[in-house]
Design a protein around this motif. Structure first.
Motif, PDB file in Angstrom:
ATOM      1  N   ASP A   1      12.749  77.120 102.826  1.00 33.49           N
ATOM      2  CA  ASP A   1      13.225  77.372 101.461  1.00 33.49           C
ATOM      3  C   ASP A   1      12.276  76.779 100.424  1.00 33.49           C
ATOM      4  N   TRP A   2      11.790  75.550 100.693  1.00 34.34           N
ATOM      5  CA  TRP A   2      10.860  74.899  99.772  1.00 34.34           C
ATOM      6  C   TRP A   2       9.561  75.691  99.663  1.00 34.34           C
ATOM      7  N   GLN A   3       9.046  76.160 100.801  1.00 36.56           N
ATOM      8  CA  GLN A   3       7.809  76.946 100.797  1.00 36.56           C
ATOM      9  C   GLN A   3       7.999  78.265 100.059  1.00 36.56           C
ATOM     10  N   GLU A   4       9.129  78.924 100.271  1.00 37.33           N
ATOM     11  CA  GLU A   4       9.395  80.191  99.577  1.00 37.33           C
ATOM     12  C   GLU A   4       9.488  79.973  98.071  1.00 37.33           C
ATOM     13  N   ARG A   5      10.162  78.904  97.642  1.00 33.24           N
ATOM     14  CA  ARG A   5      10.291  78.618  96.218  1.00 33.24           C
ATOM     15  C   ARG A   5       8.921  78.365  95.591  1.00 33.24           C
ATOM     16  N   ASN A   6       8.074  77.602  96.274  1.00 34.60           N
ATOM     17  CA  ASN A   6       6.748  77.322  95.750  1.00 34.60           C
ATOM     18  C   ASN A   6       5.888  78.573  95.707  1.00 34.60           C
ATOM     19  N   ALA A   7       6.043  79.461  96.689  1.00 35.58           N
ATOM     20  CA  ALA A   7       5.300  80.718  96.665  1.00 35.58           C
ATOM     21  C   ALA A   7       5.719  81.562  95.467  1.00 35.58           C
ATOM     22  N   ILE A   8       7.010  81.585  95.179  1.00 36.17           N
ATOM     23  CA  ILE A   8       7.517  82.333  94.022  1.00 36.17           C
ATOM     24  C   ILE A   8       6.986  81.715  92.729  1.00 36.17           C
ATOM     25  N   ASN A   9       7.003  80.401  92.638  1.00 37.87           N
ATOM     26  CA  ASN A   9       6.489  79.717  91.440  1.00 37.87           C
ATOM     27  C   ASN A   9       5.003  79.990  91.236  1.00 37.87           C
ATOM     28  N   ARG A  10       4.214  79.951  92.319  1.00 37.56           N
ATOM     29  CA  ARG A  10       2.775  80.231  92.202  1.00 37.56           C
ATOM     30  C   ARG A  10       2.539  81.661  91.730  1.00 37.56           C
ATOM     31  N   LYS A  11       3.319  82.595  92.278  1.00 35.86           N
ATOM     32  CA  LYS A  11       3.171  84.002  91.884  1.00 35.86           C
ATOM     33  C   LYS A  11       3.542  84.174  90.420  1.00 35.86           C
ATOM     34  N   ALA A  12       4.605  83.527  89.978  1.00 35.90           N
ATOM     35  CA  ALA A  12       5.020  83.623  88.577  1.00 35.90           C
ATOM     36  C   ALA A  12       3.953  83.055  87.645  1.00 35.90           C
ATOM     37  N   LYS A  13       3.319  81.955  88.067  1.00 36.47           N
ATOM     38  CA  LYS A  13       2.250  81.367  87.258  1.00 36.47           C
ATOM     39  C   LYS A  13       1.049  82.307  87.165  1.00 36.47           C
ATOM     40  N   ARG A  14       0.716  82.964  88.296  1.00 37.63           N
ATOM     41  CA  ARG A  14      -0.407  83.903  88.269  1.00 37.63           C
ATOM     42  C   ARG A  14      -0.103  85.064  87.338  1.00 37.63           C
ATOM     43  N   ILE A  15       1.124  85.578  87.402  1.00 37.74           N
ATOM     44  CA  ILE A  15       1.510  86.703  86.543  1.00 37.74           C
ATOM     45  C   ILE A  15       1.478  86.298  85.081  1.00 37.74           C
ATOM     46  N   ALA A  16       1.939  85.071  84.790  1.00 40.48           N
ATOM     47  CA  ALA A  16       1.967  84.592  83.416  1.00 40.48           C
ATOM     48  C   ALA A  16       0.582  84.202  82.915  1.00 40.48           C
ATOM     49  N   GLY A  17      -0.374  84.109  83.825  1.00 45.80           N
ATOM     50  CA  GLY A  17      -1.732  83.760  83.431  1.00 45.80           C
ATOM     51  C   GLY A  17      -1.972  82.278  83.297  1.00 45.80           C
ATOM     52  N   CYS A  18      -1.137  81.481  83.926  1.00 46.58           N
ATOM     53  CA  CYS A  18      -1.303  80.015  83.858  1.00 46.58           C
ATOM     54  C   CYS A  18      -2.231  79.520  84.924  1.00 46.58           C
TER      55      CYS A  18
END
Length: 79
Positions: free
Chosen positions: A62-79
């Motif tokens: 669950d922790w790994q999945e959450r971090n993968a989602i957060n990383r993807k969201a950051k890439r999409i947002a351009g951070c």
């Protein structure tokens, strides 16, 4: 006239390479690393034994999945 066009193309290429390099360096810095064990599960705060970071495989997943989602969201947002 071709000299100014050539210089503009060279500048554009340098800016493109710089942007790509910065993107990959930022991605390396923003990757979440596995936390250091402290006797408590980093996901559900239950007791983690034997110097484990998580109390069970489900929490780790669950922790790994959450971090993968957060990383993807950051890439999409351009951070």
């Amino acid at each position: 006239m071709s000299d100014s066009i050539d210089r503009a193309c060279e500048l554009a290429e340098m800016l493109r390479i710089n942007a790509i390099t910065q993107h990959f360096e930022a991605a390396k810095l923003s990757q979440d690393k596995t936390p250091i064990p402290n006797g408590e599960c980093r996901w559900c705060e239950a007791e983690a034994v034997n110097d484990a970071v998580f109390c069970c495989d489900e929490c780790a997943k669950d922790w790994q999945e959450r971090n993968a989602i957060n990383r993807k969201a950051k890439r999409i947002a351009g951070c």
